[in-house]
Design an enzyme around this catalytic site. Structure first.
Site, mmCIF file in Angstrom:
data_model
loop_
_atom_site.group_PDB
_atom_site.id
_atom_site.type_symbol
_atom_site.label_atom_id
_atom_site.label_comp_id
_atom_site.label_asym_id
_atom_site.label_seq_id
_atom_site.Cartn_x
_atom_site.Cartn_y
_atom_site.Cartn_z
ATOM 1 N N ASP A 172 0.951 -1.249 0.000
ATOM 2 C CA ASP A 172 0.045 -0.004 -0.107
ATOM 3 C C ASP A 172 0.814 1.353 0.062
ATOM 4 O O ASP A 172 1.671 1.355 1.012
ATOM 5 C CB ASP A 172 -0.927 0.040 1.269
ATOM 6 N N LYS B 29 -7.327 3.067 -2.995
ATOM 7 C CA LYS B 29 -7.676 2.924 -1.371
ATOM 8 C C LYS B 29 -7.973 4.195 -1.120
ATOM 9 O O LYS B 29 -7.346 5.350 -1.469
ATOM 10 C CB LYS B 29 -6.432 2.365 -0.678
ATOM 11 N N LYS C 228 -10.609 -0.470 -1.941
ATOM 12 C CA LYS C 228 -10.223 -0.692 -0.337
ATOM 13 C C LYS C 228 -10.763 0.564 0.488
ATOM 14 O O LYS C 228 -10.385 1.820 0.238
ATOM 15 C CB LYS C 228 -8.701 -0.993 0.077
#
Length: 293
Positions: free
Chosen positions: A138, A201, A237
């Site tokens: 990430d 995300k 996400k």
């Protein structure tokens, strides 16, 4: 017109706040029908169980992983979480302790949470993390470059990070709380996907407001538009402040409404959280409160 502005200008993703609010209200009305054991289990199986604390250590991360190992024995009737998310320097610890199959090793890397460091440092961080066993990485999109409309440098960096990550999934955090407006959230989401992101995300959960339903709706509409143009499925996400089962259900409902059932699995839908896992587990067990993780 360069290819970055072309992507943005040709997008049909809605950015009108009133329209988005009405869509969230419409989707929210469906939540009662999703309060089922099947949906709770699916949400639990989509959680990136996270520890990102200044106090994290080899011993604390080891204990964290062991709870996930034990879960399969203590609750064999339920699927485990999707992944464990830690700082990049703990990837090797998780890899050495994790015993259960099907649980990924995710790390935050690349100058997390601000993305304010040299690209070479970000590349090295991603390379070291994947070498130590990370399956998923990430990283934070460089918000400063986005705001300056320096799209080429921003996108080139993301492409390089994905190239470095190789087979590991690259989850690009757009930090929606810093971007604030639907238009900027749309721009960041589209450019991240066109720069090889495997997931987009919402947030780091560290500096700015975390996930919001409005940001999630725009991001999912971007994923849908991108899929229709390319045939490539990008995951979504939600992260930052998602604690209750009802909050998680709303993100589930948004993904279901905009993207459909094909996205409702851990390969394409994640929620990054810590306390959420205990709350969803309590609902699965029919108990008022559970403190397992």
């Amino acid at each position: 017109m360069d290819r970055y502005n072309k992507v943005i200008n040709e997008s049909q993703v809605p950015v009108d706040p009133d329209f988005i609010k009405n869509e969230i209200d419409r989707i929210s009305e469906k939540l009662p029908e999703y309060r089922t054991q099947e949906v709770f289990a699916r949400i639990f199986n989509s959680i990136d169980l996270t520890t990102l604390s200044t106090e994290d250590s080899q011993s604390s991360v080891t204990a964290f992983v062991k709870r996930v190992n034990d879960f399969d024995n203590e609750y064999p009737q339920y699927p485990n979480v999707a992944a464990l998310c830690v700082y990049s320097n703990f990837a090797g610890v998780v890899r050495s302790v994790l015993e259960v199959s099907g649980v990924g090793i995710a790390v935050v890397a690349g100058g997390f949470p601000s993305s304010q460091t040299f690209t070479a440092v970000k590349v090295a961080d991603v390379a070291l993390a994947t070498a130590e066993g990370a399956d998923e990485v990430d990283v934070v999109l460089n918000v400063g470059l986005l705001l300056d409309e320096n799209y080429e440098e921003m996108c080139d960096e993301l492409i390089e990070l994905k190239h470095t990550a190789k087979d590991a999934k690259l989850k690009v955090i757009i930090e929606s709380g810093a971007l604030k407006t639907p238009e900027l959230i749309r721009n960041a989401s589209l450019l991240a996907m066109w720069s090889d992101a495997d997931f987009i995300k919402t947030s780091t959960g560290k500096i700015y407001q975390g996930a919001s339903p409005e940001a999630a709706y725009v991001m999912c509409r971007c994923i849908k538009e991108y899929f229709e143009k390319t045939g490539r499925k990008v995951g979504f996400k939600a992260a930052g402040g998602v604690r209750s089962t009802d909050e998680a259900l709303l993100y589930y409902a948004i993904v279901k409404d905009v993207l459909g059932n094909e996205w409702l699995n851990k390969e394409l839908f994640r929620i990054g959280a810590s306390s959420l896992a205990n709350n969803v587990l309590a609902d699965m067990l029919g108990e008022e409160k559970v403190k397992y993780f």
